[in-house]
Every structure is written in structure tokens, then in C-alpha cells.
Design a protein around this motif. Structure first.
Motif, PDB file in Angstrom:
ATOM      1  N   VAL A  43       4.719 -11.685  38.033  1.00 11.74           N
ATOM      2  CA  VAL A  43       5.476 -12.412  39.056  1.00 11.74           C
ATOM      3  C   VAL A  43       5.822 -13.810  38.540  1.00 11.74           C
ATOM      4  O   VAL A  43       4.958 -14.513  38.026  1.00 11.74           O
ATOM      5  N   GLN A  44       7.075 -14.170  38.658  1.00  8.66           N
ATOM      6  CA  GLN A  44       7.507 -15.513  38.255  1.00  8.66           C
ATOM      7  C   GLN A  44       6.920 -16.546  39.200  1.00  8.66           C
ATOM      8  O   GLN A  44       7.007 -16.426  40.411  1.00  8.66           O
ATOM      9  N   THR A  45       6.283 -17.577  38.632  1.00  5.19           N
ATOM     10  CA  THR A  45       5.660 -18.609  39.464  1.00  5.19           C
ATOM     11  C   THR A  45       6.311 -19.978  39.296  1.00  5.19           C
ATOM     12  O   THR A  45       5.949 -20.918  39.999  1.00  5.19           O
ATOM     13  N   LYS A  46       7.247 -20.084  38.367  1.00  7.65           N
ATOM     14  CA  LYS A  46       7.989 -21.329  38.183  1.00  7.65           C
ATOM     15  C   LYS A  46       9.474 -21.035  38.369  1.00  7.65           C
ATOM     16  O   LYS A  46      10.031 -20.189  37.657  1.00  7.65           O
ATOM     17  N   PRO A  47      10.131 -21.718  39.270  1.00  9.75           N
ATOM     18  CA  PRO A  47      11.556 -21.427  39.505  1.00  9.75           C
ATOM     19  C   PRO A  47      12.430 -21.936  38.375  1.00  9.75           C
ATOM     20  O   PRO A  47      12.051 -22.870  37.658  1.00  9.75           O
ATOM     21  N   VAL A  48      13.577 -21.322  38.190  1.00 10.55           N
ATOM     22  CA  VAL A  48      14.571 -21.828  37.254  1.00 10.55           C
ATOM     23  C   VAL A  48      15.142 -23.113  37.848  1.00 10.55           C
ATOM     24  O   VAL A  48      15.599 -23.130  38.991  1.00 10.55           O
ATOM     25  N   MET A  49      15.100 -24.185  37.078  1.00 13.51           N
ATOM     26  CA  MET A  49      15.518 -25.490  37.588  1.00 13.51           C
ATOM     27  C   MET A  49      17.041 -25.615  37.590  1.00 13.51           C
ATOM     28  O   MET A  49      17.728 -25.003  36.772  1.00 13.51           O
ATOM     29  N   LYS A  50      17.527 -26.440  38.503  1.00 17.51           N
ATOM     30  CA  LYS A  50      18.967 -26.679  38.591  1.00 17.51           C
ATOM     31  C   LYS A  50      19.520 -27.252  37.283  1.00 17.51           C
ATOM     32  O   LYS A  50      20.627 -26.934  36.877  1.00 17.51           O
ATOM     33  N   VAL A  51      18.711 -28.063  36.602  1.00 15.93           N
ATOM     34  CA  VAL A  51      19.164 -28.687  35.355  1.00 15.93           C
ATOM     35  C   VAL A  51      19.416 -27.624  34.288  1.00 15.93           C
ATOM     36  O   VAL A  51      20.293 -27.784  33.443  1.00 15.93           O
ATOM     37  N   ASN A  52      18.682 -26.513  34.335  1.00 20.10           N
ATOM     38  CA  ASN A  52      18.925 -25.424  33.386  1.00 20.10           C
ATOM     39  C   ASN A  52      20.276 -24.783  33.641  1.00 20.10           C
ATOM     40  O   ASN A  52      21.036 -24.518  32.702  1.00 20.10           O
TER      41      ASN A  52
END
Length: 456
Positions: free
Chosen positions: A135-144
Motif C-alpha cells: 500500500v502506498q503511504t506517501k502521496p505523489v507531490m504536486k511538485v512532481n
């Protein structure tokens, strides 16, 4: 010729170099003595040391860069069996031409190095067994996302939608809140990325497993967020809102193989059953707002035309008292009705799926044959239908009048079947959940049953 020039004053005999008393001197101690006995006042020796250090630094940097580049390649991710769902969906996505690290690691050399160091624990989990499912626990950041996408987006994925990206960006809403399925088709939410599914994630099956309804933004996500905003909330500020539900180590509040779990279960998971009365009531309230029946306290309109340019209300719906006369149309064209009036479009949570069923699906939809039983079951299970069916129809008159006047309207089995769309025939057994939109059941009054059904 020796690399280091020996000093005559400090030169030691082989016997002293290899033995100290009766004990044999170790390799590290012998090397340290040689290093210590070097004449550092000699500029040539200092230059040699500087050259050696520089060579070592270049070698280490090259090795580190090569390791980072190698482990950043999507093919490296594919080398782990447990990454099959993520890798295959990535290859089939619109982001297949970029590297995984461009989305999952915040830009910057420091962030890249720190992430690689932190990811060493994944080697351990690969050996002893990774979390199941991952399970992904860190979201993809807007800066990416901003590395490739402009904030001033003027078009949407379909010409029908009109989404004001600028306003969302000013509110600092993460891109992934709406576009969560763009790369991996929400496989975690759908429950199809567990260890028992790995062998089924092949190029042959990917088209059936990764469809547009899961890669494109889900209308239920928009509606759920707008509903919360109308209640004075800003849900996107909590990391849990933009991530799949994380149940690893739920008892201790920690995620296996990751940082402390912050994601709380979605509302449907807390309640237990998506079709429960609490979820149904919430869905009905949202539907009433969307069709313009409920406008109290609405800050953001959920009317269809707020976001859609081409969606139009069917001509048949413009008929006077359509809400009282649409039963015949539903009976004949139920398959057309459910294209719009299905709960999955109105809620954010996705029902769990079975990967084998998805793979076996040949894509051919079964032709609908008009059937009152099917209509009844579909309408009772639909929160959209129940939003109105739970209210007393205008044709039912007042209770005291209706009790003596409704018999002719339920004289045949076909007529009774229409009654059962809203009403249970018998009192639901204790502990069971009724799908009826109203708690008024026939045998509350007809306690001995119906004459036409006796002896059957």
C-alpha cells in the motif's frame, strides 16, 4: 617501486613489522604503522595522498550514481515479483515513458539519496516477505506533477468536462486527490494487488484489469470532496484523503515496512457494508443536491452542468410528473437507466473486485430482457432510486384513505411486484439488512397473508 617513499629514520625490521613480542601483528595494524611512518612533510607524499583520495571519491561517486540510476529504472522494479501489479499498470499507463522516481521521489539530489538509503529496508522485506498487499503511504507531490504539467491547464481529458484547475491549485489540492488512478488504476482500492494475484498480472491480461473507469478521475471523488467543502471541511489537507486505505499493523497504528500509518479507513470501511443505511442516506443526500432538489447550505454546486458541458437530461425526463410515471420506462430500458443512475458514480469508495472474474470477462454485456424482478432488485439496491422511493408517492393519498383504496392497485402478482419495489412483503428477520427504501412492510397489516397466495 613502492608507492610511498620510506623514511630511513622510521624504517622497521621485518621481524618487528610482523611480530610484537610473541604475538603476530594483524594486517590493519601493519598498514596503520606504514601510514603513520610516512613522511608527511614531504610534499610528494601529500600530493600522492590527495590523488588517492580524489580517485577514491570519484570511484565512490561513480558507483553511487550507477546504483541510483540502476535502481531508478522501472525494469529494476519489475525484478521483484511483488511489484507485478504496479509495474504492469505503469507500463500500460499514460506515464509509461517516465521513470517511477519522477513521480514517487520529490525532485532534488538530496531527496533522491535519502530515499535510496531509506529504501534499503525494502531489500529486507523482499527476503522475509513484503507487506501484503503493498500500500502506498506517501502521496505523489504536486511538485512532481509540475515537472511535466502546467498549472495553467486549459483542457481536460474529455471535451465534456470543464474543471477549473486554477482554483483547485490555489487551494493547494494535491493532483493525486483527483488523479489517483492515472498510473496504477487504483489496484489497492480494488483489492487486486495481493500476493495471490501476482501471477495474473501479465501483458495479456492488462487490458481487462486497467480500464478507463479506474484510470480517469472518478465522479464520486469530485462529489465527495465538494460535499465535504459544503460542510465546511477541507479534506485534502489530511494525507489519508489522497491515499488508499492502509490496514497494515492496524492494531498498533503502524504500517509494515513504512512510516507510521496515518491513513484512516474510508467511510464505507468503517460502516462495514457499502449498501448500509448510513452510506445509502449519505449517497441520497448527495444525489438530491446534484439534481437540484437540495440547495440549503450549498457552497459549491453539484448540479451536473457545473462540471459537464455535454451531459443533457433525456427528453423523456422532461415529461410532466416524470417521477410518478417512469416505472414503465425503467421496466423496458433498465440497462439504459443504470448507465447514469448507479451508486458507484456517486460515491468515492470502490467496491473490492475479484481478479479472476475480471480476467474471464469477455467484455460482452448481457442483453437486458424486461423483467420486473430484476427491476425491483436493481431499484431497491440503488441509493439513487431509494432517494425518492423512500418517500410517500403523491398517488398514495393520506394513510387512512390509502389503506382502504389500494387493494385494486395490488390485485395481481404483477401489480404486487411493483409494490415490492419499495416495500418488503414480510418483516425482515432480526439481524438481517433489508434493502427496502421504506420500513413499511405488507404483513404489518396483512398478517395472515394474501388470499390469492394461499394454498400456493
Amino acid at each position: 617501486m613502492a608507492f610511498w617513499r620510506k623514511s630511513k629514520q622510521t624504517e622497521t625490521s621485518p621481524e618487528t613489522e610482523t611480530r610484537e613480542g610473541n604475538k603476530k601483528v594483524g594486517l590493519i595494524r601493519r598498514l596503520w604503522r606504514k601510514f603513520r611512518n610516512i613522511d608527511w612533510k614531504n610534499p610528494v607524499n601529500r600530493w600522492k595522498l590527495g590523488f588517492a583520495l580524489l580517485f577514491g571519491l570519484i570511484a565512490m561517486s561513480g558507483t553511487a550514481y550507477g546504483a541510483i540510476a540502476f535502481t531508478s529504472n522501472p525494469a529494476f522494479c519489475a525484478s521483484c515479483h511483488e511489484m507485478a501489479p504496479e509495474y504492469q499498470t505503469f507500463k500500460a499507463s499514460a506515464h509509461s515513458e517516465i521513470k517511477c522516481t519522477q513521480c514517487h521521489i520529490e525532485p532534488g539530489a538530496k531527496n533522491m539519496v535519502l530515499h535510496k538509503i531509506e529504501s534499503l529496508k525494502e531489500v529486507y522485506y523482499h527476503v522475509v516477505g513484503p507487506p501484503d498487499p503493498i500500500v502506498q503511504t506517501k502521496p505523489v507531490m504536486k511538485v512532481n506533477c509540475g515537472q511535466c504539467h502546467s498549472d495553467n491547464r486549459l483542457v481536460t481529458a474529455t471535451g465534456d468536462l470543464k474543471v477549473n484547475h486554477n482554483k483547485h491549485i490555489k487551494k493547494d489540492i494535491p493532483c493525486i486527490t483527483c488523479h489517483a488512478g492515472v498510473a496504477h488504476a487504483k489496484v489497492v482500492d480494488r483489492g487486486i494487488n495481493g500476493s495471490e494475484t501476482y501471477d495474473h498480472w501479465t501483458e495479456k491480461n492488462i487490458k481487462k484489469l486497467m480500464t478507463k473507469e479506474y484510470t480517469n478521475p472518478n465522479m464520486g471523488t469530485c462529489i465527495d470532496c465538494h460535499d465535504k467543502v459544503n460542510k465546511g471541511q477541507e479534506p485534502w489537507k489530511e494525507i489519508a484523503y489522497s491515499l488508499p486505505v492502509n490496514t497494515h499493523g492496524a492494531e498498533k497504528g503502524k504500517d509494515i515496512g513504512s512510516e507510521t500509518a496515518t491513513a484512516e479507513p474510508h467511510e464505507a470501511d468503517v460502516i462495514g457494508v457499502q449498501g448500509s443505511h448510513e452510506v445509502t442516506k449519505k449517497t441520497q443526500d448527495i444525489i438530491l443536491q446534484a439534481i437540484g432538489k437540495q440547495k440549503d447550505g450549498v457552497k459549491i454546486s453539484m448540479d451536473c452542468f457545473t462540471c459537464h458541458k455535454e451531459v443533457a437530461i433525456p427528453k423523456s425526463h422532461e415529461k410532466v410528473k416524470w417521477n410518478e410515471s417512469h416505472g414503465g420506462t425503467a421496466f423496458k430500458e433498465l440497462n439504459e437507466c443504470v448507465n447514469c443512475h448507479q451508486d458507484s458514480k456517486w460515491i468515492r469508495d470502490i467496491a473490492k473486485q475479484d481478479i479472476l472474474t475480471l480476467i474471464k470477462d469477455d467484455g460482452v454485456k448481457e442483453k437486458y430482457v424486461p423483467d420486473i424482478t430484476v427491476v425491483k432488485d436493481k431499484s431497491r439496491a440503488s441509493a439513487f432510486c431509494s432517494a425518492c422511493h423512500g418517500n410517500r408517492p403523491p398517488g398514495h393519498l393520506d394513510s387512512d384513505q390509502w389503506l382502504t383504496a389500494h387493494a385494486p392497485k395490488a390485485g395481481t402478482k404483477e401489480a404486487k411486484a411493483r409494490c415490492y419495489v419499495c416495500h418488503d412483503k414480510e418483516k425482515p428477520a432480526e439481524g438481517t439488512k433489508s434493502t427496502a427504501p421504506t420500513d413499511v412492510y405488507c404483513q404489518y397489516c396483512h398478517r395472515t397473508g394474501f388470499k390469492s397466495e394461499k394454498g400456493v
